[in-house]
Design a protein around this motif. Sequence first.
Motif, mmCIF file in Angstrom:
data_model
loop_
_atom_site.group_PDB
_atom_site.id
_atom_site.type_symbol
_atom_site.label_atom_id
_atom_site.label_comp_id
_atom_site.label_asym_id
_atom_site.label_seq_id
_atom_site.Cartn_x
_atom_site.Cartn_y
_atom_site.Cartn_z
ATOM 1 N N ILE A 125 -18.903 -9.993 13.988
ATOM 2 C CA ILE A 125 -19.753 -11.181 13.751
ATOM 3 C C ILE A 125 -19.887 -12.006 15.011
ATOM 4 O O ILE A 125 -20.921 -12.629 15.224
ATOM 5 C CB ILE A 125 -19.325 -12.094 12.570
ATOM 6 C CG1 ILE A 125 -17.854 -12.292 12.467
ATOM 7 C CG2 ILE A 125 -19.893 -11.650 11.265
ATOM 8 C CD1 ILE A 125 -17.477 -13.124 11.251
ATOM 9 N N LEU A 126 -18.888 -11.990 15.837
ATOM 10 C CA LEU A 126 -19.035 -12.698 17.113
ATOM 11 C C LEU A 126 -20.206 -12.104 17.891
ATOM 12 O O LEU A 126 -21.055 -12.828 18.426
ATOM 13 C CB LEU A 126 -17.736 -12.607 17.922
ATOM 14 C CG LEU A 126 -17.756 -13.234 19.314
ATOM 15 C CD1 LEU A 126 -18.060 -14.713 19.233
ATOM 16 C CD2 LEU A 126 -16.416 -13.041 20.010
ATOM 17 N N ILE A 127 -20.272 -10.777 17.935
ATOM 18 C CA ILE A 127 -21.372 -10.127 18.658
ATOM 19 C C ILE A 127 -22.714 -10.477 18.019
ATOM 20 O O ILE A 127 -23.656 -10.873 18.711
ATOM 21 C CB ILE A 127 -21.161 -8.598 18.700
ATOM 22 C CG1 ILE A 127 -19.923 -8.269 19.542
ATOM 23 C CG2 ILE A 127 -22.390 -7.910 19.272
ATOM 24 C CD1 ILE A 127 -19.528 -6.816 19.538
ATOM 25 N N ALA A 128 -22.783 -10.368 16.689
ATOM 26 C CA ALA A 128 -24.055 -10.653 16.018
ATOM 27 C C ALA A 128 -24.485 -12.098 16.265
ATOM 28 O O ALA A 128 -25.649 -12.379 16.575
ATOM 29 C CB ALA A 128 -23.928 -10.385 14.527
ATOM 30 N N GLN A 129 -23.523 -13.007 16.156
ATOM 31 C CA GLN A 129 -23.885 -14.410 16.325
ATOM 32 C C GLN A 129 -24.291 -14.686 17.768
ATOM 33 O O GLN A 129 -25.183 -15.483 18.032
ATOM 34 C CB GLN A 129 -22.710 -15.299 15.911
ATOM 35 C CG GLN A 129 -23.170 -16.660 15.408
ATOM 36 C CD GLN A 129 -22.042 -17.420 14.726
ATOM 37 O OE1 GLN A 129 -21.088 -16.833 14.252
ATOM 38 N NE2 GLN A 129 -22.154 -18.732 14.683
ATOM 39 N N TYR A 130 -23.666 -13.986 18.695
ATOM 40 C CA TYR A 130 -24.007 -14.174 20.094
ATOM 41 C C TYR A 130 -25.420 -13.657 20.366
ATOM 42 O O TYR A 130 -26.217 -14.324 21.028
ATOM 43 C CB TYR A 130 -22.998 -13.445 20.982
ATOM 44 C CG TYR A 130 -23.299 -13.595 22.446
ATOM 45 C CD1 TYR A 130 -23.027 -14.798 23.098
ATOM 46 C CD2 TYR A 130 -23.881 -12.560 23.176
ATOM 47 C CE1 TYR A 130 -23.322 -14.950 24.439
ATOM 48 C CE2 TYR A 130 -24.172 -12.713 24.513
ATOM 49 C CZ TYR A 130 -23.894 -13.909 25.139
ATOM 50 O OH TYR A 130 -24.199 -14.074 26.466
ATOM 51 N N ASP A 177 -32.724 -15.696 17.700
ATOM 52 C CA ASP A 177 -33.266 -14.915 16.590
ATOM 53 C C ASP A 177 -32.405 -15.192 15.358
ATOM 54 O O ASP A 177 -31.242 -14.811 15.301
ATOM 55 C CB ASP A 177 -33.208 -13.426 16.953
ATOM 56 C CG ASP A 177 -33.817 -12.562 15.874
ATOM 57 O OD1 ASP A 177 -33.840 -13.003 14.701
ATOM 58 O OD2 ASP A 177 -34.244 -11.452 16.188
ATOM 59 N N GLU A 178 -32.996 -15.877 14.403
ATOM 60 C CA GLU A 178 -32.179 -16.310 13.269
ATOM 61 C C GLU A 178 -31.708 -15.145 12.405
ATOM 62 O O GLU A 178 -30.791 -15.287 11.620
ATOM 63 C CB GLU A 178 -32.944 -17.315 12.413
ATOM 64 C CG GLU A 178 -34.214 -16.714 11.859
ATOM 65 C CD GLU A 178 -34.872 -17.617 10.834
ATOM 66 O OE1 GLU A 178 -34.240 -18.583 10.422
ATOM 67 O OE2 GLU A 178 -36.012 -17.313 10.467
ATOM 68 N N HIS A 179 -32.347 -13.971 12.552
ATOM 69 C CA HIS A 179 -31.901 -12.829 11.753
ATOM 70 C C HIS A 179 -30.462 -12.455 12.078
ATOM 71 O O HIS A 179 -29.670 -12.175 11.190
ATOM 72 C CB HIS A 179 -32.819 -11.638 11.985
ATOM 73 C CG HIS A 179 -34.163 -11.816 11.348
ATOM 74 N ND1 HIS A 179 -35.328 -11.436 11.940
ATOM 75 C CD2 HIS A 179 -34.508 -12.367 10.173
ATOM 76 C CE1 HIS A 179 -36.348 -11.734 11.159
ATOM 77 N NE2 HIS A 179 -35.874 -12.295 10.067
#
Lengths: 342, 443
Positions: free
Chosen positions: B34-39, B46-48
């Motif tokens: 999730i850190l990667i995705a949020q980054y 990109d809010e996705h």
Amino acid sequence: MSLEIVGIFVLWIFLFGYVIVASIDFGAGFFNAYSLLTGKNNILSKIIKRYLSPVWEITNVFLVFFFVGIVGFFPQTAYYYGTILLVPVSIALILLAIRGSYYAFESYSGLRGHKGYATAYGIAGLLIPASLSVVLAISEGGFVTMHENGPKLDYSALFTSTLAWSIVVLSLTAVLYISAVFLNWYANKAGDLKASDLMRKYALIWAIPLIVSAMGIILEMRNTNSWHYQNILDLTWLFIVSGILFIITIWLIWRKKSYGLSVVVMILQFATAFFAYGISHYPYLLYPYLTIHDSFTNESMAIALVLAFIAGLFLLIPSMYLVFKLFIFHKGYISGEDETHV
Amino acid sequence: MDNSAVFWSRALTELTLTFHIIFATLGVGVPLIILIAQYVGYKKNDEHYTLLARRVARGFTITVAVGVVTGTIIGLQLSLLWPQFMELAGQTIALPLFMETFAFFFEAIFLGIYLYTWDRFKNPKYHMLLLIPVAIGAFMSAIFITIVNAFMNAPRGFDLIGGEIVNIQPILAMFTPAMPTKVGHVLTSSFMTVAFTLAAIAAYKLLKGEDHIYHKKSLNLMMKLGLIFSIATAVVGDFSAKYLAEYQPEKLAAAEWHFETEAGADLIFFGILDGDEVKYEIRMPKVLSFLISNNFNAEVTGLNDFPEDERPPLITHYYFNIMVAIGSLMIFLAMGYVVGKWRGWQWITSRWFRWLIVLGGPLSFIAIETGWWLAEQGRQPWILYGIMRTEQGATTATGVEWLFIAFAVVYLILGIGSVVVLRRMFKNNPVSKELALRKGGEQ
Ligand code: HDD
Ligand code: HEM
Ligand code: HEM
């Protein structure tokens, strides 16, 4: 101070931390179930959820810290207590597992407010301290016998022991009392006066059986003239201090004044009693088989553990401060104005 | 010694650890993912991706809870079921166990803050940064507990003189020969498993006709991460095998069904045992020698060179093969996807390929389980390799079989509960609905 004293002191502090934080949690679960059943539902459940949601995993770590730490500092306890506690601790674990996960489950699945589940949850929260407090009774001695292939717990002696039952009753009343004093202040701070009033009443009610069962235990020890009673006599003054603090708490709550202070005094009261009990238990971990001296780990491990502990504190204290700032003492959060959950 | 107590203690430990490891793997892998995705969401604005992080974090609350309660169970059960062993472990390897509790503390605190402060910070970057201590806490938990496990496989840091443990060096005990490969393999395999699990969910949603760009982005990101981590897992896995060849040769020999010491040893894949004979196997000439020493003609010690009562169970062969087969399959799958995406191949969007990706999630978990069974059963008959046999460590109390049943019921309830709650959580709140809601909220 010798290293084993440092070790047991640190562990005792964390156990005390667990007793307080977990009591608030367990008691809150019980009050929640009780108010659901008696139809006072909405007064409490919101307050309880706000306090409990962010902290229950932290509560659990206190317990983990204690049992991991005691095996580290006093490895022989793993052998003695590990063997004899197989059944009682397994029961506590099962309850803990059901309760902990149910708590997470219900927050997201619309089970909230279901009477059956809430009751089970509330009762489990009382059975856990009851089954864990049995360990204290066992440590007094007389329930464990040594056989050629290891120590054995004498269940029938345990179940017929008035001392054991008094300790169980004390743990239950303490849970409810601690929880009520805390939630009284918390609800008051959140501006929920109805909830606060109710908790104030509970706190005053549970104060009575609490003090009766505490006296009962000391009398019980005197009657059986146990080794422990002699040690307690030497520490009478500490127990008296605790008693005075208890009276101050009740007085503050009675007068509806300084609820914040009443929580602090209540914690001090339990701290003095808890440490007086701990000191009077010295040097035994399990009478008469285990003392903190002969069960202590080797010196190099002890030093390593103490150093790790100090390093750990530098990490923990600032982060705990952050939690308190964000949740416990944050006005917007307590009163439910901020809705920022994931 | 009471053999039924030993048997049931083993069974209960196996049961608890097999169940805990599912949630522990998620606990180690999810914070990083999730850190990667949020980054990515933050960088690309990109809010996705941000929503992806948020939804995964929401599911994580459930798996963490089960991870915490099962972890508490195993922590206490070790003392309850293996009191003699824990007495010895307390003397020698208590340090990482103790430090692990600080890692838990650290993780629990910041996870609590992270989960309960979405949208509370003016600058979302600060909220994202909270994940760093969460991830560090999770890695440290995994590293410390794996260090304990490495110690059980290659005990160091003390001397055994006349049955007495003396000269204990806690730091040395943490840095055993087994430790680097074990820690590396556990971490990479957790990341890999979480990436493929999230890829599987995205692929499933696409198959079920939720043709939202959110799922495509998620699939894309997770397959790329999965490729990186699956290659890393295989590389470190290869080093683990080389470690075994040097330090626990009988574990490797049992896992490879390699009975006679010989030069130029063949690699045996699957097959069945008929007496002493291996049948229906896939045989790769001299590959075993090559794998463990980069030399096709190196000598590999066979199982028959070890005393009969020190040989690990032969079933570990299947565990090993299943793990390696899954690891290889997942690399091909992810490679196919990533290359296909790049070259614009059509079949990567076909139904059969997406079903394979869906399968990859559960398969990764099977690889985790078989990997642990290989590592732990392969260590038998030792609980502490070369020092204490498993039956010497077990409890002398009776009635463990009843506890086994009780805990089995508890895990069943927890398992079903998690699945039901997670499904409900996401079904009632599909991506499109949540996106619309958040858009509405922002305007
Ligand atoms: C997604 C999971 C996964 C995948 C795909 C693989 N592994 Fe693995 N393996 C693990 C998950 C795992 C594990 C669960 O993490 C274990 C259990 C104990 C350990 O240290 O890691 C493990 C143990 C383990 C061991 C035993 C170590 C010991 O007993 O000390 C070896 C030799 C390998 N692995 C080798 C491999 C190889 C050559 C792979 C080739 C692709 C591979 N693994 C893929
Ligand atoms: C790092 C995490 C660990 C995992 C995931 C793990 C996993 C497992 C698994 C799956 C088994 C079952 C093996 C079998 O099928 O026989 C097992 C057995 C066992 N593990 Fe580990 N283990 C870990 C670390 C540890 C640690 C730290 C200890 C003790 C401190 C420990 C003690 C045992 C014992 C006593 C057994 C029983 C041996 C037996 O199966 O006969 N394990 N473990
Ligand atoms: C014998 C083996 C193990 C023991 C004794 C053990 C012990 C524990 C305990 C006591 C907890 C609860 C901590 C809390 O209260 O927050 C826990 C949770 C956790 N364990 Fe295990 N554990 C074992 C195996 C593993 C393994 C193999 C891993 C990782 C590879 C792991 C990773 C975690 C993580 C990350 C958590 C936090 C919960 C979560 O985030 O899901 N554990 N473990």
